[in-house]
Motif scaffolding. Structure first.
Motif, PDB file in Angstrom:
ATOM      1  N   ALA A 162      19.805  29.922 -35.898  1.00 10.60           N
ATOM      2  CA  ALA A 162      20.320  29.631 -37.237  1.00 10.60           C
ATOM      3  C   ALA A 162      21.727  29.046 -37.168  1.00 10.60           C
ATOM      4  O   ALA A 162      22.229  28.508 -38.151  1.00 10.60           O
ATOM      5  CB  ALA A 162      20.323  30.910 -38.080  1.00 10.60           C
ATOM      6  N   GLY A 163      22.364  29.166 -36.000  1.00  8.75           N
ATOM      7  CA  GLY A 163      23.716  28.650 -35.846  1.00  8.75           C
ATOM      8  C   GLY A 163      24.329  29.153 -34.559  1.00  8.75           C
ATOM      9  O   GLY A 163      23.671  29.822 -33.756  1.00  8.75           O
ATOM     10  N   ILE A 164      25.584  28.829 -34.377  1.00  8.79           N
ATOM     11  CA  ILE A 164      26.347  29.325 -33.238  1.00  8.79           C
ATOM     12  C   ILE A 164      27.747  29.624 -33.754  1.00  8.79           C
ATOM     13  O   ILE A 164      28.246  28.932 -34.641  1.00  8.79           O
ATOM     14  CB  ILE A 164      26.356  28.315 -32.063  1.00  8.79           C
ATOM     15  CG1 ILE A 164      26.913  28.956 -30.794  1.00  8.79           C
ATOM     16  CG2 ILE A 164      27.082  27.033 -32.428  1.00  8.79           C
ATOM     17  CD1 ILE A 164      26.625  28.153 -29.520  1.00  8.79           C
ATOM     18  N   VAL A 165      28.339  30.689 -33.231  1.00 13.29           N
ATOM     19  CA  VAL A 165      29.661  31.097 -33.699  1.00 13.29           C
ATOM     20  C   VAL A 165      30.518  31.444 -32.490  1.00 13.29           C
ATOM     21  O   VAL A 165      30.066  32.123 -31.570  1.00 13.29           O
ATOM     22  CB  VAL A 165      29.562  32.256 -34.719  1.00 13.29           C
ATOM     23  CG1 VAL A 165      28.972  33.505 -34.104  1.00 13.29           C
ATOM     24  CG2 VAL A 165      30.883  32.531 -35.390  1.00 13.29           C
ATOM     25  N   SER A 166      31.746  30.925 -32.481  1.00 14.50           N
ATOM     26  CA  SER A 166      32.621  31.095 -31.327  1.00 14.50           C
ATOM     27  C   SER A 166      33.950  31.712 -31.724  1.00 14.50           C
ATOM     28  O   SER A 166      34.277  31.841 -32.910  1.00 14.50           O
ATOM     29  CB  SER A 166      32.877  29.738 -30.672  1.00 14.50           C
ATOM     30  OG  SER A 166      33.720  28.952 -31.500  1.00 14.50           O
ATOM     31  N   GLU A 167      34.722  32.059 -30.705  1.00 11.77           N
ATOM     32  CA  GLU A 167      36.079  32.567 -30.933  1.00 11.77           C
ATOM     33  C   GLU A 167      36.887  31.559 -31.744  1.00 11.77           C
ATOM     34  O   GLU A 167      37.660  31.945 -32.622  1.00 11.77           O
ATOM     35  CB  GLU A 167      36.785  32.804 -29.592  1.00 11.77           C
ATOM     36  CG  GLU A 167      36.166  33.902 -28.770  1.00 11.77           C
ATOM     37  CD  GLU A 167      36.658  33.905 -27.323  1.00 11.77           C
ATOM     38  OE1 GLU A 167      36.778  34.997 -26.762  1.00 11.77           O
ATOM     39  OE2 GLU A 167      36.915  32.806 -26.775  1.00 11.77           O
ATOM     40  N   ARG A 168      36.711  30.302 -31.471  1.00 11.08           N
ATOM     41  CA  ARG A 168      37.443  29.261 -32.200  1.00 11.08           C
ATOM     42  C   ARG A 168      37.099  29.278 -33.686  1.00 11.08           C
ATOM     43  O   ARG A 168      37.967  29.050 -34.528  1.00 11.08           O
ATOM     44  CB  ARG A 168      37.150  27.883 -31.612  1.00 11.08           C
ATOM     45  CG  ARG A 168      37.826  27.645 -30.294  1.00 11.08           C
ATOM     46  CD  ARG A 168      37.512  26.258 -29.787  1.00 11.08           C
ATOM     47  NE  ARG A 168      38.366  25.954 -28.654  1.00 11.08           N
ATOM     48  CZ  ARG A 168      38.459  24.756 -28.116  1.00 11.08           C
ATOM     49  NH1 ARG A 168      37.756  23.747 -28.596  1.00 11.08           N
ATOM     50  NH2 ARG A 168      39.259  24.550 -27.094  1.00 11.08           N
ATOM     51  N   ASP A 169      35.823  29.514 -33.997  1.00 13.85           N
ATOM     52  CA  ASP A 169      35.420  29.602 -35.409  1.00 13.85           C
ATOM     53  C   ASP A 169      36.142  30.762 -36.100  1.00 13.85           C
ATOM     54  O   ASP A 169      36.576  30.638 -37.250  1.00 13.85           O
ATOM     55  CB  ASP A 169      33.905  29.801 -35.529  1.00 13.85           C
ATOM     56  CG  ASP A 169      33.108  28.615 -35.005  1.00 13.85           C
ATOM     57  OD1 ASP A 169      33.539  27.465 -35.228  1.00 13.85           O
ATOM     58  OD2 ASP A 169      32.060  28.846 -34.383  1.00 13.85           O
ATOM     59  N   ILE A 170      36.258  31.871 -35.391  1.00 18.73           N
ATOM     60  CA  ILE A 170      36.944  33.045 -35.944  1.00 18.73           C
ATOM     61  C   ILE A 170      38.414  32.731 -36.188  1.00 18.73           C
ATOM     62  O   ILE A 170      38.955  33.019 -37.266  1.00 18.73           O
ATOM     63  CB  ILE A 170      36.802  34.265 -35.004  1.00 18.73           C
ATOM     64  CG1 ILE A 170      35.331  34.659 -34.841  1.00 18.73           C
ATOM     65  CG2 ILE A 170      37.622  35.448 -35.538  1.00 18.73           C
ATOM     66  CD1 ILE A 170      35.072  35.636 -33.708  1.00 18.73           C
ATOM     67  N   VAL A 171      39.061  32.109 -35.214  1.00 21.08           N
ATOM     68  CA  VAL A 171      40.490  31.780 -35.334  1.00 21.08           C
ATOM     69  C   VAL A 171      40.716  30.832 -36.513  1.00 21.08           C
ATOM     70  O   VAL A 171      41.633  31.043 -37.320  1.00 21.08           O
ATOM     71  CB  VAL A 171      41.031  31.173 -34.018  1.00 21.08           C
ATOM     72  CG1 VAL A 171      42.422  30.592 -34.215  1.00 21.08           C
ATOM     73  CG2 VAL A 171      41.038  32.231 -32.925  1.00 21.08           C
ATOM     74  N   ARG A 172      39.873  29.805 -36.627  1.00 24.35           N
ATOM     75  CA  ARG A 172      40.018  28.854 -37.747  1.00 24.35           C
ATOM     76  C   ARG A 172      39.849  29.558 -39.091  1.00 24.35           C
ATOM     77  O   ARG A 172      40.599  29.298 -40.039  1.00 24.35           O
ATOM     78  CB  ARG A 172      38.982  27.725 -37.625  1.00 24.35           C
ATOM     79  CG  ARG A 172      39.374  26.670 -36.634  1.00 24.35           C
ATOM     80  CD  ARG A 172      38.451  25.440 -36.763  1.00 24.35           C
ATOM     81  NE  ARG A 172      38.327  24.814 -35.468  1.00 24.35           N
ATOM     82  CZ  ARG A 172      37.270  24.894 -34.669  1.00 24.35           C
ATOM     83  NH1 ARG A 172      36.213  25.566 -35.017  1.00 24.35           N
ATOM     84  NH2 ARG A 172      37.265  24.292 -33.502  1.00 24.35           N
ATOM     85  N   ALA A 173      38.851  30.448 -39.184  1.00 26.06           N
ATOM     86  CA  ALA A 173      38.600  31.158 -40.443  1.00 26.06           C
ATOM     87  C   ALA A 173      39.752  32.098 -40.783  1.00 26.06           C
ATOM     88  O   ALA A 173      40.172  32.187 -41.940  1.00 26.06           O
ATOM     89  CB  ALA A 173      37.280  31.929 -40.357  1.00 26.06           C
ATOM     90  N   LEU A 174      40.272  32.793 -39.774  1.00 25.44           N
ATOM     91  CA  LEU A 174      41.418  33.687 -40.001  1.00 25.44           C
ATOM     92  C   LEU A 174      42.635  32.892 -40.471  1.00 25.44           C
ATOM     93  O   LEU A 174      43.350  33.310 -41.393  1.00 25.44           O
ATOM     94  CB  LEU A 174      41.766  34.460 -38.730  1.00 25.44           C
ATOM     95  CG  LEU A 174      40.888  35.655 -38.404  1.00 25.44           C
ATOM     96  CD1 LEU A 174      41.165  36.133 -36.985  1.00 25.44           C
ATOM     97  CD2 LEU A 174      41.099  36.780 -39.401  1.00 25.44           C
ATOM     98  N   ALA A 175      42.870  31.750 -39.860  1.00 25.74           N
ATOM     99  CA  ALA A 175      44.014  30.915 -40.231  1.00 25.74           C
ATOM    100  C   ALA A 175      43.859  30.387 -41.654  1.00 25.74           C
ATOM    101  O   ALA A 175      44.839  30.302 -42.394  1.00 25.74           O
ATOM    102  CB  ALA A 175      44.164  29.752 -39.248  1.00 25.74           C
TER     103      ALA A 175
END
Length: 159
Positions: A61-74
């Motif tokens: 259904a998708g892929i989620v990475s540490e970078r995605d988390i950092v961008r969302a937190l920012a």
């Protein structure tokens, strides 16, 4: 030795040599409803940088990475930690087959600027490779070639 058509290294060789938790086709997945906080725990527990988002452990259904988390937190702050991973995951996922050429996958990752690619055989999710896995395999391949050439030049050929 692990070379596909034309003598090229295949992604199946990368998966085989990874060892550890992902050997044997085991892929860490999270459901779309998993919270970002739970995802962080999963990534840390397994020592990985990304997870495949899948309701059943097979369909992607998708892929989620540490970078995605950092961008969302920012962008949205700590409230994102209680959101489902489906809110931050990349839905358009490039996948490769086990017979894909390592150099082609390296090029794909570089051109599209992503670091993780799920490996799919038929409809089954069989692994995930990172740019680090690919580079490590290519370095090993170059070291073997260098050793063979050095042996040839110095007359120390094996066999």
């Amino acid at each position: 030795m692990g070379r596909g058509p034309g003598g090229h290294m295949r992604i199946s060789d990368v998966l085989h040599n990874k060892g550890g938790r992902d050997q044997g086709g085991r892929v860490v997945t999270v459901t779309p409803q998993t919270t970002v906080q739970e995802l962080l725990t999963t990534l840390a527990e397994h020592g990985i940088g990304a997870a495949v988002v899948s309701a059943d452990g097979q369909a992607i259904a998708g892929i989620v990475s540490e970078r995605d988390i950092v961008r969302a937190l920012a962008g949205r702050g700590a409230a994102v930690l209680t959101e489902p991973v489906s809110a931050i995951a990349t839905a358009r996922v490039f996948t490769v087959g086990p017979d894909a050429d390592v150099a082609d996958v390296e090029k794909l990752m570089t051109e599209h600027r992503f670091r993780h690619v799920p490996v799919v055989a038929g409809d089954a999710l069989t692994g995930i490779v990172s740019i680090g896995d690919v580079v490590k395999k290519r370095i090993t391949e170059l070291e073997v070639e260098k050793s063979a050439l050095t042996g040839y030049i110095t007359g120390e050929r094996a066999g």
